[in-house]
Scaffold this active site. Structure first.
Site, PDB file in Angstrom:
ATOM      1  N   GLU A 185      26.945  -3.074  50.389  1.00 26.56           N
ATOM      2  CA  GLU A 185      27.898  -1.829  50.527  1.00 26.56           C
ATOM      3  C   GLU A 185      29.195  -2.283  49.744  1.00 26.56           C
ATOM      4  OE1 GLU A 185      28.241   0.023  53.979  1.00 26.56           O
ATOM      5  OE2 GLU A 185      26.296   0.961  53.824  1.00 26.56           O
TER       6      GLU A 185
ATOM      7  N   GLU B 227      19.433   1.800  54.416  1.00 16.98           N
ATOM      8  CA  GLU B 227      19.883   2.223  55.243  1.00 16.98           C
ATOM      9  C   GLU B 227      20.260   3.602  55.321  1.00 16.98           C
ATOM     10  OE1 GLU B 227      23.818   0.568  56.655  1.00 16.98           O
ATOM     11  OE2 GLU B 227      23.319  -1.623  55.648  1.00 16.98           O
TER      12      GLU B 227
END
Length: 406
Positions: free
Chosen positions: A220, A322
């Site tokens: 991320e 995710e």
């Protein structure tokens, strides 16, 4: 002629399937079981959140038991406790949060993959000991955990979740609560590359890591292509070079190379493929949380319709690494969204997401377990609540997406 997105994806899957564990490297348990047969080669997995990079919101009780109550991150907690006390406290956590019994349970639920978030500080030689505060001793527990998972026949992705200098500001998943993201400079990239080289050596030389097939080079990054220009032009190509350099020095056969994973272009940090000259065994990751997407109408029908039709990846092959059943904070405890009085909706939403993500290379739920006393972020609790089936092929028997085309 109308060509559907599903048809295109199925064609791509036929062309690029060679990277999957079932194809270039058979992954079996110690008793010879291939967990990928049931999923037709698709990745079905869970994240082991808060095992090696603690996110306090996931397990506030365990965070307090560490002595970390009131602290934002591992960095802050270690600075508060002192190094020796922190090492002892975190050793107890590493030994108890994810156990061999957890691995057995994960396998029993029809899953075939685990993603393990780690921080660069697991290689303790990379820590600036005069200015950085992280627990020491985690690697022995990582090795033991990977041994259990390999014995169980699970595929393992090791994810550089916490990068040097922090890849985003004020987020515990980086291991610290930095005011600004400090990762995007050459000397921090170099530290991350040294971590990847070190991890590659461990994977290829230690038996317990035999089912580690993928390294994710950073989790991320900032969702702003202007900020991440050098991530794409410098760090990603050099990550490939560093990992392959080690594998060459170790005389690793190309078919046994690690898959190298970057965040997909759909994540919002730019096209990871932009500057790559070598993309052999490249893989991509996207994270999809409707909870934080202001473009999506907050209604049950909208959530299912969005998940059925979501364009979740722009690169191939992609894993949705995710996702969850979490909904916005301001509605999550209202009558229409409470978890235990809306089981039917959450069952359907789970199925819609799985059906979409398996049009790509599969999915990894965030996370395996929490201390939230509900299932929307806990795969384990979702199974116990009856929202998530142990026969994951059952989600395809009822077409929740029928009549919900965009």
């Amino acid at each position: 002629m109308k060509v559907t997105r599903l048809a295109v994806l199925n064609t791509l899957a036929t062309l690029t399937v060679a990277w999957l564990p079932t194809t270039d490297k058979t992954i079996t348990s110690s008793n010879g079981t291939d967990l990928f047969k049931a999923s037709h080669g698709k990745i079905r997995g869970v994240n082991l959140g808060s095992q090696f990079v603690f996110e306090p919101w996931i397990a506030t009780k365990a965070w307090s038991e560490l002595g970390c109550e009131g602290q934002e991150s591992e960095f802050d907690c270690v600075m508060k406790l002192g190094q020796d006390a922190a090492n002892k406290a975190f050793a107890k956590h590493w030994d108890s949060w994810i156990t061999k019994e957890d691995i057995k349970e994960i396998r029993s639920y029809g899953l075939n993959t685990i993603r393990i978030p780690v921080g660069y500080w697991m290689n303790e030689d990379l820590i600036y000991h005069d200015s950085e505060y992280f627990p020491h001793g985690g690697f022995a527990y990582l090795e033991k955990l990977c041994g259990w998972a390999s014995d169980a026949g699970l595929y393992i992705i090791i994810d550089l979740h916490g990068a040097p200098g922090a890849q985003v500001a004020k987020n515990a998943f980086t291991g610290q609560f930095a005011d600004t993201p400090g990762f995007y400079v050459d000397f921090q990239y170099q530290r991350a590359l040294e971590f990847l080289e070190w991890m590659t050596i461990k994977v290829h030389t230690l038996h317990n890591f035999r089912n580690v097939g993928m390294l994710e080079v950073v989790n991320e990054p900032v969702q702003n292509p202007q900020v991440t220009t050098t991530l794409r032009s410098n760090y990603y190509p050099n990550a490939f070079h560093s990992i392959r350099k080690v594998e060459g020095a170790l005389s690793i056969d190309r078919k046994d190379y690690l898959h190298i994973q970057m965040m997909d272009g759909a994540w919002g940090a730019g096209d990871p493929h932009e500057h790559l000259t070598d993309d052999y065994y490249a893989a991509y990751d996207n994270h999809r949380y409707l909870k934080w997407d202001p473009r999506v109408e907050v209604s049950k029908d909208s959530y299912i319709k969005t998940s059925c039709n979501d364009n979740v990846a722009t690169n191939w092959p992609a894993i949705i690494g995710e996702w969850s059943l979490g909904v916005p904070d301001n509605v999550q405890e209202t009558a229409d969204w409470k978890p235990y009085s809306n089981l039917d909706f959450y069952q359907k939403w789970f199925a819609a997401q799985v059906q979409n993500y398996e049009q790509h290379q599969g999915w990894i739920f965030w996370t395996w377990k929490t201390q939230l006393d509900e299932y929307r972020w806990s795969y384990r609790d979702g199974v116990k609540a009856g929202v998530i089936p142990t026969d994951l092929n059952a989600v395809f028997r009822e077409d929740v997406c029928k009549g919900r085309s965009s």
